[in-house]
Design an enzyme around this catalytic site. Structure first.
Site, PDB file in Angstrom:
ATOM      1  N   ARG A  18       0.812  -1.217   0.000  1.00  0.00           N
ATOM      2  CA  ARG A  18       0.000   0.000   0.000  1.00  0.00           C
ATOM      3  C   ARG A  18       0.847   1.269   0.000  1.00  0.00           C
ATOM      4  O   ARG A  18       0.326   2.364  -0.188  1.00  0.00           O
ATOM      5  CB  ARG A  18      -0.978  -0.014   1.180  1.00  0.00           C
ATOM      6  CG  ARG A  18      -2.066  -1.078   0.988  1.00  0.00           C
ATOM      7  CD  ARG A  18      -2.878  -1.271   2.232  1.00  0.00           C
ATOM      8  NE  ARG A  18      -3.669  -0.089   2.537  1.00  0.00           N
ATOM      9  CZ  ARG A  18      -4.061   0.238   3.776  1.00  0.00           C
ATOM     10  NH1 ARG A  18      -3.717  -0.501   4.799  1.00  0.00           N
ATOM     11  NH2 ARG A  18      -4.784   1.322   3.971  1.00  0.00           N
ATOM     12  N   GLY A  83       2.644 -15.792   8.455  1.00  0.00           N
ATOM     13  CA  GLY A  83       2.105 -15.222   9.684  1.00  0.00           C
ATOM     14  C   GLY A  83       3.197 -14.813  10.668  1.00  0.00           C
ATOM     15  O   GLY A  83       4.352 -15.218  10.542  1.00  0.00           O
ATOM     16  N   ASN A 173      -4.115  -5.152  20.851  1.00  0.00           N
ATOM     17  CA  ASN A 173      -2.716  -5.591  20.797  1.00  0.00           C
ATOM     18  C   ASN A 173      -1.894  -4.576  20.001  1.00  0.00           C
ATOM     19  O   ASN A 173      -2.139  -4.348  18.814  1.00  0.00           O
ATOM     20  CB  ASN A 173      -2.646  -6.976  20.134  1.00  0.00           C
ATOM     21  CG  ASN A 173      -1.217  -7.443  19.919  1.00  0.00           C
ATOM     22  OD1 ASN A 173      -0.287  -6.957  20.571  1.00  0.00           O
ATOM     23  ND2 ASN A 173      -1.046  -8.391  19.009  1.00  0.00           N
ATOM     24  N   ARG A 319      25.096  24.288   3.991  1.00  0.00           N
ATOM     25  CA  ARG A 319      25.211  22.953   3.401  1.00  0.00           C
ATOM     26  C   ARG A 319      26.313  22.166   4.100  1.00  0.00           C
ATOM     27  O   ARG A 319      27.046  22.708   4.921  1.00  0.00           O
ATOM     28  CB  ARG A 319      25.472  23.092   1.906  1.00  0.00           C
ATOM     29  CG  ARG A 319      24.230  23.615   1.141  1.00  0.00           C
ATOM     30  CD  ARG A 319      24.534  23.840  -0.319  1.00  0.00           C
ATOM     31  NE  ARG A 319      25.139  22.660  -0.918  1.00  0.00           N
ATOM     32  CZ  ARG A 319      25.911  22.667  -2.018  1.00  0.00           C
ATOM     33  NH1 ARG A 319      26.164  23.823  -2.620  1.00  0.00           N
ATOM     34  NH2 ARG A 319      26.406  21.560  -2.497  1.00  0.00           N
ATOM     35  N   TYR A 352      27.653  33.334  -2.135  1.00  0.00           N
ATOM     36  CA  TYR A 352      27.932  31.905  -2.138  1.00  0.00           C
ATOM     37  C   TYR A 352      29.378  31.730  -1.706  1.00  0.00           C
ATOM     38  O   TYR A 352      30.297  32.234  -2.367  1.00  0.00           O
ATOM     39  CB  TYR A 352      27.729  31.277  -3.531  1.00  0.00           C
ATOM     40  CG  TYR A 352      28.296  29.867  -3.558  1.00  0.00           C
ATOM     41  CD1 TYR A 352      27.725  28.881  -2.757  1.00  0.00           C
ATOM     42  CD2 TYR A 352      29.409  29.545  -4.320  1.00  0.00           C
ATOM     43  CE1 TYR A 352      28.255  27.594  -2.721  1.00  0.00           C
ATOM     44  CE2 TYR A 352      29.956  28.265  -4.287  1.00  0.00           C
ATOM     45  CZ  TYR A 352      29.367  27.296  -3.487  1.00  0.00           C
ATOM     46  OH  TYR A 352      29.900  26.033  -3.438  1.00  0.00           O
TER      47      TYR A 352
HETATM   48  C1  UD1 Z   1      -0.758  -7.728  14.049  1.00  0.00           C
HETATM   49  C2  UD1 Z   1      -1.278  -8.537  15.228  1.00  0.00           C
HETATM   50  C3  UD1 Z   1      -2.467  -7.802  15.826  1.00  0.00           C
HETATM   51  C4  UD1 Z   1      -2.063  -6.410  16.254  1.00  0.00           C
HETATM   52  C5  UD1 Z   1      -1.454  -5.655  15.070  1.00  0.00           C
HETATM   53  C6  UD1 Z   1      -0.864  -4.370  15.563  1.00  0.00           C
HETATM   54  C7  UD1 Z   1      -0.831 -10.879  14.690  1.00  0.00           C
HETATM   55  C8  UD1 Z   1      -1.404 -12.151  14.235  1.00  0.00           C
HETATM   56  N1  UD1 Z   1      -1.671  -9.845  14.757  1.00  0.00           N
HETATM   57  O1  UD1 Z   1      -1.788  -7.727  13.066  1.00  0.00           O
HETATM   58  O2  UD1 Z   1      -2.949  -8.507  16.962  1.00  0.00           O
HETATM   59  O3  UD1 Z   1      -3.182  -5.718  16.762  1.00  0.00           O
HETATM   60  O4  UD1 Z   1      -0.402  -6.417  14.474  1.00  0.00           O
HETATM   61  O5  UD1 Z   1      -0.439  -3.606  14.478  1.00  0.00           O
HETATM   62  O6  UD1 Z   1       0.333 -10.830  15.026  1.00  0.00           O
HETATM   63  N2  UD1 Z   1       5.154 -10.129   9.269  1.00  0.00           N
HETATM   64  C9  UD1 Z   1       6.188 -10.922   8.834  1.00  0.00           C
HETATM   65  N3  UD1 Z   1       5.906 -12.149   8.340  1.00  0.00           N
HETATM   66  C10 UD1 Z   1       4.644 -12.631   8.269  1.00  0.00           C
HETATM   67  C11 UD1 Z   1       3.596 -11.795   8.721  1.00  0.00           C
HETATM   68  C12 UD1 Z   1       3.874 -10.554   9.207  1.00  0.00           C
HETATM   69  O7  UD1 Z   1       7.366 -10.536   8.896  1.00  0.00           O
HETATM   70  O8  UD1 Z   1       4.477 -13.767   7.823  1.00  0.00           O
HETATM   71  C13 UD1 Z   1       5.468  -8.799   9.817  1.00  0.00           C
HETATM   72  C14 UD1 Z   1       4.925  -7.664   8.970  1.00  0.00           C
HETATM   73  O9  UD1 Z   1       5.906  -7.215   8.057  1.00  0.00           O
HETATM   74  C15 UD1 Z   1       4.607  -6.608  10.002  1.00  0.00           C
HETATM   75  C16 UD1 Z   1       4.297  -7.402  11.261  1.00  0.00           C
HETATM   76  O10 UD1 Z   1       4.823  -8.677  11.056  1.00  0.00           O
HETATM   77  O11 UD1 Z   1       5.723  -5.809  10.286  1.00  0.00           O
HETATM   78  C17 UD1 Z   1       2.805  -7.471  11.549  1.00  0.00           C
HETATM   79  O12 UD1 Z   1       2.142  -8.084  10.471  1.00  0.00           O
HETATM   80  P1  UD1 Z   1       0.753  -7.556   9.944  1.00  0.00           P
HETATM   81  O13 UD1 Z   1       0.345  -8.378   8.806  1.00  0.00           O
HETATM   82  O14 UD1 Z   1       0.775  -6.093   9.787  1.00  0.00           O
HETATM   83  O15 UD1 Z   1      -0.184  -7.934  11.174  1.00  0.00           O
HETATM   84  P2  UD1 Z   1      -1.580  -7.272  11.541  1.00  0.00           P
HETATM   85  O16 UD1 Z   1      -2.635  -7.937  10.753  1.00  0.00           O
HETATM   86  O17 UD1 Z   1      -1.479  -5.806  11.483  1.00  0.00           O
END
Ligand code: UD1
Ligand code: MG
Length: 448
Positions: A18, A83, A173, A319, A352
């Site tokens: 995004r 995840g 969270n 600068r 300058y």
């Molecule tokens: C997550 C939390 C949610 C919380 C929210 C806060 C989980 C399951 N949920 O949701 O409870 O309220 O953050 O912002 O943890 N990432 C990886 N690998 C993956 C998945 C994610 O590195 O496979 C990283 C993403 O780059 C990001 C972070 O983990 O920096 C969180 O992932 P994101 O998909 O944003 O989780 P949310 O759905 O926002």
């Protein structure tokens, strides 16, 4: 600070689509520093000696940037994005080394504060196996909800898995978590993916710990700590909060800002007590302003130092490599680059000055230019202490102008000027009485 050893795992494998950017999301800057750099700073202040950054999407670019930001950080790869629980396990090797505390944070939360992380670690020290950073909001949509029973945290439910009643919960969270390092590996391995998204949720670790009779804790923190940036608008919102925080901190440290909301700071801007910053001043990276200096309105500084009692602007540009001594003055519409302006020297208007030294007490007249570049190389101009450069002079480098020397205004100076000498580098003026009138009459007659 706690004597417990601490590993921090920074999750940064997300795609960040995004942002609509060729730059990986966590490398977009806030206050001139990549977001993940702010996160690394906060965890460093919270006492984490070991850091593992989990990368995936655009992982090579992120890994390179992380190496430059923080030499301690190790890189772990999450090849498939299954995840947050799966991502933490990608840092498996570091986990198995057996730290007392394991912090898990996200790379896209640039406003995360060491103070909140410290309290999460404090909860572990008090006996919790899992501590979750929570925040309260009237708009919980999209966040995992902290589910409590009899006032104690028992689970985190992701929005898509929430019941109607759970969806109404406003305690959410914030993303950061602290885990007991000895318990974490086993608990993490128990996380499954039987949920609405089919992902391995890190958040499931709470219910698993409760099931095993371990203590879990929710630590409440300000929303900003959880502010995860997904769009350019959220990036701008994070920038605004960061700027407001840093301005307040500087004012509490004794810096006067007439209109703080118009002053833009860089992540490393250092300003001493009793400096005055007028409205609409922009600091790029690498600026140090000492106490008692005055930065007047609409000035732009980058890679520069300004000593006490010096004054720049209004409308001055410093600068990289500009270094102003005590009581030096750089006035309106002047650009100073890679130049020392020594104590009490003045460059008051429209100049300058680049690749030069301006000796103590020297005066550079309006419109003076150092001609420092021949299209291939930069050359140095040395102006001695107490020298006086007349207005609208061109100083063609390499060039040395001696101590106490004078340069007549309008000169083009190509040869060195000795100490105490006076140099003219301009055509001599010729004045013919009455020639003006005669010329006008002749031109008028010709037109008829
Ligand atoms: C997550 C939390 C949610 C919380 C929210 C806060 C989980 C399951 N949920 O949701 O409870 O309220 O953050 O912002 O943890 N990432 C990886 N690998 C993956 C998945 C994610 O590195 O496979 C990283 C993403 O780059 C990001 C972070 O983990 O920096 C969180 O992932 P994101 O998909 O944003 O989780 P949310 O759905 O926002
Ligand atoms: Mg998120």
């Amino acid at each position: 600070m706690s004597a417990r050893s601490c590993l921090t795992i920074v999750l940064a494998a997300g795609e960040g689509t995004r942002m609509k950017s060729a730059t990986p999301k966590v490398l977009h800057p806030v206050a001139g520093r990549p977001m993940i750099g702010h996160v690394l700073d906060a965890i460093g202040q919270a006492g984490a000696a070991a850091v593992t950054v989990v990368v995936g999407h655009a992982g090579k670019a992120v890994a390179e940037a992380v190496a430059a930001l923080d030499g301690r950080a190790e890189i772990a790869w999450q090849r498939e994005r299954l995840g947050t629980g799966h991502a933490v396990l990608a840092a498996g090797q570091a986990l198995e080394r057996g730290h007392d505390d394991v912090l898990v944070v996200f790379g896209d939360t640039p406003l995360l504060e060491a103070e909140a992380l410290g309290r999460l670690r404090g909860a572990l020290a008090d006996g919790a196996a899992v501590a979750v950073m929570g925040f309260r909001t009237e708009r919980p949509a999209g966040y995992g909800r902290l589910i409590e029973k009899d006032g104690a945290l028992v689970a985190i439910r992701e929005e898509k898995d929430c019941s109607q009643a759970e969806r109404a919960v406003t305690f959410c969270n914030g993303g950061a978590m602290a885990l007991d390092g000895r318990r974490a590996p086993a608990l993490l391995k128990r996380i499954g993916n039987a949920n609405a998204k089919g992902e391995y949720y890190l958040t499931d670790i709470v219910a698993l710990a409760v099931e095993e009779g371990l203590r879990v804790a929710a630590v409440e923190a300000a929303f900003e700590n959880a502010l995860g940036v997904n769009t350019r608008a959220e990036l701008a919102a994070a920038e605004a909060v960061w700027q407001a925080r840093r301005r307040s901190a500087l004012m509490l440290d004794g810096v006067t800002m007439t209109a703080p909301e118009t002053v833009f700071l860089s992540h490393d801007t250092a300003i001493g007590a009793d400096a005055l910053i007028e409205p609409h001043v922009v600091f790029g990276p690498g600026v140090r302003v000492e106490g008692g200096a005055r930065i007047r309105a609409f000035s732009h500084l980058e890679g520069a130092t300004v000593a006490g009692g010096a004054e720049i602007g209004p409308y001055a540009r410093l600068r990289p490599g500009a270094a102003l001594g005590e009581r030096a003055k750089v006035g309106n519409f002047c650009e100073i680059k890679n130049t020392r302006v020594e104590a009490g020297a003045k460059v008051p208007h429209l100049s300058y000055v680049g690749d030069a030294t301006v000796g103590a007490g020297a005066n550079i007249g309006a419109g003076t230019i150092t001609c420092n570049y021949d299209g291939f190389s930069k050359h140095h101009t040395s102006i001695g202490p107490g020298a006086f450069i007349g207005s609208n002079s061109s100083l063609v480098a390499p060039l040395t102008i001696g101590e106490g020397a004078y340069v007549a205004s309008g000169s083009v100076i190509t040869q060195d000027v000795p100490d105490e000498a006076l140099a003219f580098g301009r055509a001599r003026q010729a004045t013919r009485p009455e020639f003006g009138r005669r010329l006008r009459e002749r031109l008028a007659a010709a037109k008829k």
